[in-house]
Design a protein around this motif. Structure first.
Motif, PDB file in Angstrom:
ATOM      1  N   LYS A  39       0.822  -1.204   0.000  1.00 49.77           N
ATOM      2  CA  LYS A  39       0.000   0.000   0.000  1.00 49.77           C
ATOM      3  C   LYS A  39       0.858   1.258   0.000  1.00 49.77           C
ATOM      4  O   LYS A  39       0.490   2.285  -0.575  1.00 49.77           O
TER       5      LYS A  39
ATOM      6  N   CYS B  91      -4.054  -0.297  -3.545  1.00 52.23           N
ATOM      7  CA  CYS B  91      -5.235   0.107  -2.774  1.00 52.23           C
ATOM      8  C   CYS B  91      -5.232  -0.512  -1.380  1.00 52.23           C
ATOM      9  O   CYS B  91      -5.749   0.085  -0.438  1.00 52.23           O
ATOM     10  N   ASN B  92      -4.665  -1.706  -1.275  1.00 55.50           N
ATOM     11  CA  ASN B  92      -4.665  -2.442  -0.020  1.00 55.50           C
ATOM     12  C   ASN B  92      -3.558  -3.484  -0.095  1.00 55.50           C
ATOM     13  O   ASN B  92      -3.201  -3.944  -1.177  1.00 55.50           O
TER      14      ASN B  92
ATOM     15  N   CYS C  62      -7.596  -5.906  -4.878  1.00 57.78           N
ATOM     16  CA  CYS C  62      -7.237  -5.755  -3.472  1.00 57.78           C
ATOM     17  C   CYS C  62      -8.473  -5.814  -2.576  1.00 57.78           C
ATOM     18  O   CYS C  62      -9.583  -5.566  -3.014  1.00 57.78           O
ATOM     19  N   GLY C  63      -8.239  -6.114  -1.317  1.00 63.30           N
ATOM     20  CA  GLY C  63      -9.305  -6.035  -0.328  1.00 63.30           C
ATOM     21  C   GLY C  63      -9.732  -7.373   0.201  1.00 63.30           C
ATOM     22  O   GLY C  63      -9.727  -7.594   1.409  1.00 63.30           O
TER      23      GLY C  63
ATOM     24  N   GLU D 172     -12.259  -6.912   2.934  1.00 65.93           N
ATOM     25  CA  GLU D 172     -12.354  -5.544   3.428  1.00 65.93           C
ATOM     26  C   GLU D 172     -12.159  -4.573   2.275  1.00 65.93           C
ATOM     27  O   GLU D 172     -11.912  -4.966   1.134  1.00 65.93           O
ATOM     28  N   ASN D 173     -12.259  -3.298   2.579  1.00 70.82           N
ATOM     29  CA  ASN D 173     -12.140  -2.287   1.538  1.00 70.82           C
ATOM     30  C   ASN D 173     -10.767  -2.300   0.893  1.00 70.82           C
ATOM     31  O   ASN D 173      -9.749  -2.340   1.562  1.00 70.82           O
ATOM     32  N   GLY D 174     -10.776  -2.292  -0.411  1.00 76.41           N
ATOM     33  CA  GLY D 174      -9.536  -2.254  -1.173  1.00 76.41           C
ATOM     34  C   GLY D 174      -9.752  -1.470  -2.440  1.00 76.41           C
ATOM     35  O   GLY D 174      -9.750  -0.256  -2.454  1.00 76.41           O
TER      36      GLY D 174
ATOM     37  N   THR E  91     -11.719   2.886  -6.842  1.00 79.70           N
ATOM     38  CA  THR E  91     -12.591   2.366  -5.790  1.00 79.70           C
ATOM     39  C   THR E  91     -14.048   2.702  -6.110  1.00 79.70           C
ATOM     40  O   THR E  91     -14.369   3.165  -7.203  1.00 79.70           O
TER      41      THR E  91
ATOM     42  N   ASN F 126     -15.498  -2.623  -3.101  1.00 77.83           N
ATOM     43  CA  ASN F 126     -14.043  -2.488  -2.990  1.00 77.83           C
ATOM     44  C   ASN F 126     -13.322  -3.779  -2.621  1.00 77.83           C
ATOM     45  O   ASN F 126     -12.093  -3.782  -2.535  1.00 77.83           O
ATOM     46  N   ALA F 127     -14.058  -4.854  -2.364  1.00 78.81           N
ATOM     47  CA  ALA F 127     -13.428  -6.139  -2.044  1.00 78.81           C
ATOM     48  C   ALA F 127     -13.381  -6.981  -3.314  1.00 78.81           C
ATOM     49  O   ALA F 127     -14.392  -7.531  -3.748  1.00 78.81           O
TER      50      ALA F 127
ATOM     51  N   THR G 106     -16.509  -9.024  -7.368  1.00 75.76           N
ATOM     52  CA  THR G 106     -16.297  -8.530  -6.015  1.00 75.76           C
ATOM     53  C   THR G 106     -17.118  -9.290  -4.987  1.00 75.76           C
ATOM     54  O   THR G 106     -17.858 -10.221  -5.312  1.00 75.76           O
TER      55      THR G 106
END
Length: 370
Positions: free
Chosen positions: A271, A276-277, A295-296, A299-301, A315, A323-324, A340
């Protein structure tokens, strides 16, 4: 009277406008051309959820077949096929052995192979056929004897199919399955429970294996297996082999970032570098040579683009549905399809994200209702 007259005037304008629009359709499009498929595709096609999926389920894997159809495997809704106009959904009712899909592959003959929570089946264009992978008696049973999960399928250059399963790795020559076992005492690898989740073949014909129970990754050259420990990977000593890029570098991912191997050493991307993550679930290379990182995970990525110099992160703020990220596919026209969490599917044409999944109803919180 003035307000009543105004309301009648608005009503007449809307009625005339509506009638004019309908009249235009009838005039320009012959009635016989308004067939069922065109009526359906007049609206934005969506992945319709029919199996009771929840927010924790994913569009998990994807491919484009030789005919141009797009396939999306989910972790609860079975498989969807998109022909460019509408989606067709396949579930256990259509012959799948499970609605939880981990991987999809089209072999050189055009057969679609589907790895599920309960084994493997293939689709010949008409029907699904289930194939049983027999576990040798000398191998310990998996933790859940009622399942035989298949996490990854690969067809190598010779045509042999490889299956990474919860009971180890198997090769398939079209007739029988053979456990992939290398003498462990000689520093090799042997099949055991849930130790490989991803398989990659590089340009030299080496096979790479990786999974969350292993330490590092393994490279098999056809005779011996080499283990790369990867101790520096931010506390995560495992990795998934993802791809070999146009430069010949091999990329891996885990919950600590992405890793590039140039044949001598590993370079870490996190990151802090622009991802993003740090949780990286998928990596692909597009036709222009850009690398895309999903990413993610849970969780949020978001989705990160790497042009060889810097990262750009996209995003939900840019239009992405969730975002996952769990899968990324570039189709033949250059569009990216992004699967996603919450059975989400977005298409990115380089400028705009388009939503192709059914939105879950969002209910207001108690405070919002008061």
């Amino acid at each position: 009277m003035t307000r009543q007259l105004l309301n009648w005037t608005i009503f007449l304008v809307l009625t005339i406008g509506f009638a004019s629009c309908n009249g235009q359709v009838k005039k320009d499009v012959p009635k016989e051309n308004l067939n069922k498929s065109k009526i359906i595709t007049a609206e934005q096609p969506k992945l319709i959820k029919t199996q009771g999926s929840n927010e924790g389920d994913n569009v998990h894997c994807s491919l484009q077949d030789k005919a141009g159809n797009l396939w999306f495997g989910t972790t609860s809704e079975g498989v969807y096929k998109y022909d460019g106009e509408s989606f067709s959904q396949f579930t256990v009712a259509d012959g799948l052995n499970s609605n939880m899909i981990y991987c999809i592959l089209e072999d050189k003959e055009g057969t679609i192979w589907i790895g599920t929570e309960d084994g493997v089946c293939f689709y010949d264009g008409k029907t699904f056929t289930k194939i049983k992978i027999d576990v040798p008696n000398n191998l310990p049973p998996n933790k859940n004897a009622n399942t035989h999960s298949v996490f990854s399928i690969l067809q190598d250059k010779s045509g042999t199919l490889w299956f990474a399963t919860i009971d180890g790795v198997y090769s398939y020559d079209g007739k029988s399955f053979t456990p992939f076992i290398v003498n462990e005492g000689a520093g090799g690898y042997k099949s055991s429970n849930n130790n490989v989740e991803n398989i990659l073949e590089d340009k030299a014909g080496n096979l790479w294996f990786g999974g969350r129970v292993n330490e590092g990754v393994f490279r098999y050259d056809g005779k011996t297996l080499t283990n790369f420990k990867l101790e520096e990977l931010k506390g995560h000593n495992w990795a998934w082999p993802a791809l070999q890029d146009k430069n010949g570098d091999i990329w891996f991912s885990n919950w600590g970032g992405a890793y590039r191997y140039d044949g001598k050493s590993f370079t870490t991307f996190t990151k802090e570098d622009g991802l993003c993550n740090d949780v990286v679930t998928r990596i692909i290379e597009d036709k222009s040579g850009n690398l895309w990182f999903g990413c993610g995970g849970i969780e949020n990525g978001g989705i990160s683009r790497y042009d060889g110099t810097s990262f750009t992160c996209f995003t939900t703020k840019d239009g992405l549905i969730n975002n996952a990220i769990w899968t990324i596919l570039e189709d033949r026209t250059g569009n990216l399809w992004i699967g996603t969490r919450d059975i989400g599917l977005s298409r990115f044409d380089g400028k705009t994200f388009t939503d192709f999944s059914e939105k879950r109803l969002q209910f207001p919180s108690t405070s919002d209702r008061l």
